[in-house]
Design a protein around this motif. Structure first.
Motif, mmCIF file in Angstrom:
data_model
loop_
_atom_site.group_PDB
_atom_site.id
_atom_site.type_symbol
_atom_site.label_atom_id
_atom_site.label_comp_id
_atom_site.label_asym_id
_atom_site.label_seq_id
_atom_site.Cartn_x
_atom_site.Cartn_y
_atom_site.Cartn_z
ATOM 1 N N PRO A 15 0.909 -1.169 0.167
ATOM 2 C CA PRO A 15 0.037 0.070 -0.032
ATOM 3 C C PRO A 15 0.911 1.173 -0.145
ATOM 4 N N PRO A 16 0.194 2.305 -0.311
ATOM 5 C CA PRO A 16 1.084 3.756 -0.376
ATOM 6 C C PRO A 16 1.714 3.870 1.264
ATOM 7 N N ARG A 17 2.661 4.656 1.301
ATOM 8 C CA ARG A 17 3.404 4.721 2.346
ATOM 9 C C ARG A 17 2.711 5.504 3.642
ATOM 10 N N ASN A 18 1.803 6.408 3.188
ATOM 11 C CA ASN A 18 0.938 7.046 4.036
ATOM 12 C C ASN A 18 -0.109 5.907 4.651
ATOM 13 N N VAL A 19 -0.572 5.042 3.951
ATOM 14 C CA VAL A 19 -1.351 4.245 4.493
ATOM 15 C C VAL A 19 -0.690 3.193 5.662
ATOM 16 N N ILE A 20 0.641 2.825 5.328
ATOM 17 C CA ILE A 20 1.359 2.084 6.088
ATOM 18 C C ILE A 20 1.652 2.844 7.464
ATOM 19 N N ASN A 21 2.123 4.078 7.426
ATOM 20 C CA ASN A 21 2.340 5.063 8.532
ATOM 21 C C ASN A 21 1.193 5.259 9.278
ATOM 22 N N ALA A 22 0.043 5.388 8.814
ATOM 23 C CA ALA A 22 -1.129 5.550 9.449
ATOM 24 C C ALA A 22 -1.582 4.300 10.071
ATOM 25 N N GLY A 23 -1.501 3.171 9.514
ATOM 26 C CA GLY A 23 -1.974 1.931 10.017
ATOM 27 C C GLY A 23 -0.981 1.545 11.346
ATOM 28 N N THR A 24 0.190 1.906 11.150
ATOM 29 C CA THR A 24 1.057 1.720 12.129
ATOM 30 C C THR A 24 0.844 2.348 13.215
ATOM 31 N N ASP A 25 0.639 3.766 13.116
ATOM 32 C CA ASP A 25 0.280 4.697 14.336
ATOM 33 C C ASP A 25 -0.999 4.210 15.097
ATOM 34 N N GLU A 26 -1.934 3.638 14.258
ATOM 35 C CA GLU A 26 -3.211 3.162 14.882
ATOM 36 C C GLU A 26 -2.781 2.126 15.615
ATOM 37 N N LEU A 27 -2.359 1.254 15.011
ATOM 38 C CA LEU A 27 -2.072 0.176 15.779
ATOM 39 C C LEU A 27 -1.030 0.094 17.152
ATOM 40 N N LEU A 75 11.944 3.108 20.245
ATOM 41 C CA LEU A 75 11.968 4.085 19.050
ATOM 42 C C LEU A 75 13.335 3.496 18.114
ATOM 43 N N ALA A 76 14.132 2.716 18.893
ATOM 44 C CA ALA A 76 15.422 2.255 17.917
ATOM 45 C C ALA A 76 14.873 1.392 16.819
ATOM 46 N N VAL A 77 13.838 0.499 16.957
ATOM 47 C CA VAL A 77 13.275 -0.116 15.953
ATOM 48 C C VAL A 77 12.100 0.129 15.133
ATOM 49 N N ARG A 78 11.748 1.329 15.438
ATOM 50 C CA ARG A 78 10.577 1.805 14.716
ATOM 51 C C ARG A 78 10.824 2.161 13.347
ATOM 52 N N SER A 79 9.916 2.159 12.490
ATOM 53 C CA SER A 79 9.975 2.701 11.073
ATOM 54 C C SER A 79 9.930 4.366 11.199
ATOM 55 N N ASP A 80 10.867 4.656 10.407
ATOM 56 C CA ASP A 80 10.750 6.244 10.228
ATOM 57 C C ASP A 80 10.893 6.555 8.856
ATOM 58 N N ASP A 81 11.117 7.854 8.344
ATOM 59 C CA ASP A 81 11.300 8.228 6.952
ATOM 60 C C ASP A 81 12.435 7.676 6.325
ATOM 61 N N THR A 82 13.521 7.465 6.889
ATOM 62 C CA THR A 82 14.497 6.689 6.349
ATOM 63 C C THR A 82 14.464 5.155 6.064
ATOM 64 N N THR A 83 13.452 4.699 6.426
ATOM 65 C CA THR A 83 13.066 3.229 6.649
ATOM 66 C C THR A 83 12.445 3.005 5.193
ATOM 67 N N SER A 84 12.888 1.976 4.480
ATOM 68 C CA SER A 84 12.405 1.551 3.432
ATOM 69 C C SER A 84 11.013 1.153 3.479
ATOM 70 N N ASP A 85 10.089 1.341 2.305
ATOM 71 C CA ASP A 85 8.709 0.878 2.417
ATOM 72 C C ASP A 85 8.556 -0.667 2.660
ATOM 73 N N ASP A 86 9.219 -1.406 2.160
ATOM 74 C CA ASP A 86 9.147 -2.802 2.643
ATOM 75 C C ASP A 86 9.351 -3.077 3.785
ATOM 76 N N ASP A 87 10.447 -2.311 4.595
ATOM 77 C CA ASP A 87 10.788 -2.662 6.171
ATOM 78 C C ASP A 87 9.603 -1.887 6.943
ATOM 79 N N ALA A 88 9.067 -1.081 6.488
ATOM 80 C CA ALA A 88 7.922 -0.305 7.094
ATOM 81 C C ALA A 88 6.796 -0.911 7.193
ATOM 82 N N TYR A 89 6.279 -1.854 5.976
ATOM 83 C CA TYR A 89 5.197 -2.673 5.813
ATOM 84 C C TYR A 89 5.430 -3.826 6.753
ATOM 85 N N THR A 90 6.425 -4.453 7.003
ATOM 86 C CA THR A 90 6.895 -5.556 7.682
ATOM 87 C C THR A 90 6.733 -5.065 9.204
ATOM 88 N N TYR A 91 6.982 -3.837 9.565
ATOM 89 C CA TYR A 91 6.959 -3.373 10.827
ATOM 90 C C TYR A 91 5.427 -3.321 11.181
#
Length: 128
Positions: free
Chosen positions: A42-54, A90-106
Motif C-alpha cells: 500500500p502507499p506509505r501514508n497508509v502504512i504509516n497511518a496504520g502503524t500509528d493506529e495499531l 524508538l530504535a526499531v520503529r520505522s521512520d522516514d529513512t526506512t524502506s517501504d518494505d521494512d515499514a510494511y513489515t514493521y
C-alpha cells in the motif's frame, strides 16, 4: 468480612470509576486492514497511518492490568510483554529513512503483537 467496602474504606481503585472496556471490534478492524493479503504494497501514508493506529491500540491493550503476568505460570505473558516493548522501542520503529518494505513489515509485526494482546484480552475476560 475484611473487604474495604464493608469496613467503610474506599475500594482499591482510589474511588475512580472502572475503566471502559476496549473496543475489540475496532481493534479487529485495524488488524484485518494490516494483515489482509495484498497484491502490492500500500502507499506509505497508509502504512504509516496504520502503524500509528495499531501502536495506540497495542499500548491500550498492554495497559490492562488483568493479564496476571506477575503470577506464577504466566511466563508466556511476560515474554509477550517483553517482545512488545522491544518492538515499540524508538530504535526499531520505522521512520522516514526506512524502506517501504521494512515499514510494511514493521506494521504487520505490530499487528501480530496487537492480535496476540487482543486475544489475551478477550480470553482473560478483561473485556467484560
Amino acid at each position: 468480612m475484611t473487604r474495604p467496602e464493608v469496613l467503610g474504606a474506599e475500594p482499591d481503585n482510589d474511588g475512580a470509576p472502572p475503566p471502559e472496556p476496549l473496543d475489540v471490534e475496532a481493534i479487529t478492524t485495524a488488524l484485518d486492514h494490516a494483515l489482509s493479503p495484498r497484491q502490492a504494497l500500500p502507499p506509505r501514508n497508509v502504512i504509516n497511518a496504520g502503524t500509528d493506529e495499531l501502536i495506540g491500540r497495542l499500548r491500550s491493550l498492554m495497559a490492562v492490568d488483568d493479564y496476571g503476568h506477575d503470577e506464577p505460570g504466566r511466563g508466556a505473558v511476560r515474554v509477550l510483554f517483553r517482545v512488545a516493548y522491544r518492538n515499540l522501542d524508538l530504535a526499531v520503529r520505522s521512520d522516514d529513512t526506512t524502506s517501504d518494505d521494512d515499514a510494511y513489515t514493521y506494521w504487520r509485526t505490530i499487528a501480530s503483537l496487537t492480535a496476540a494482546f487482543r486475544d489475551l484480552y478477550v480470553s482473560e475476560g478483561a473485556s467484560e
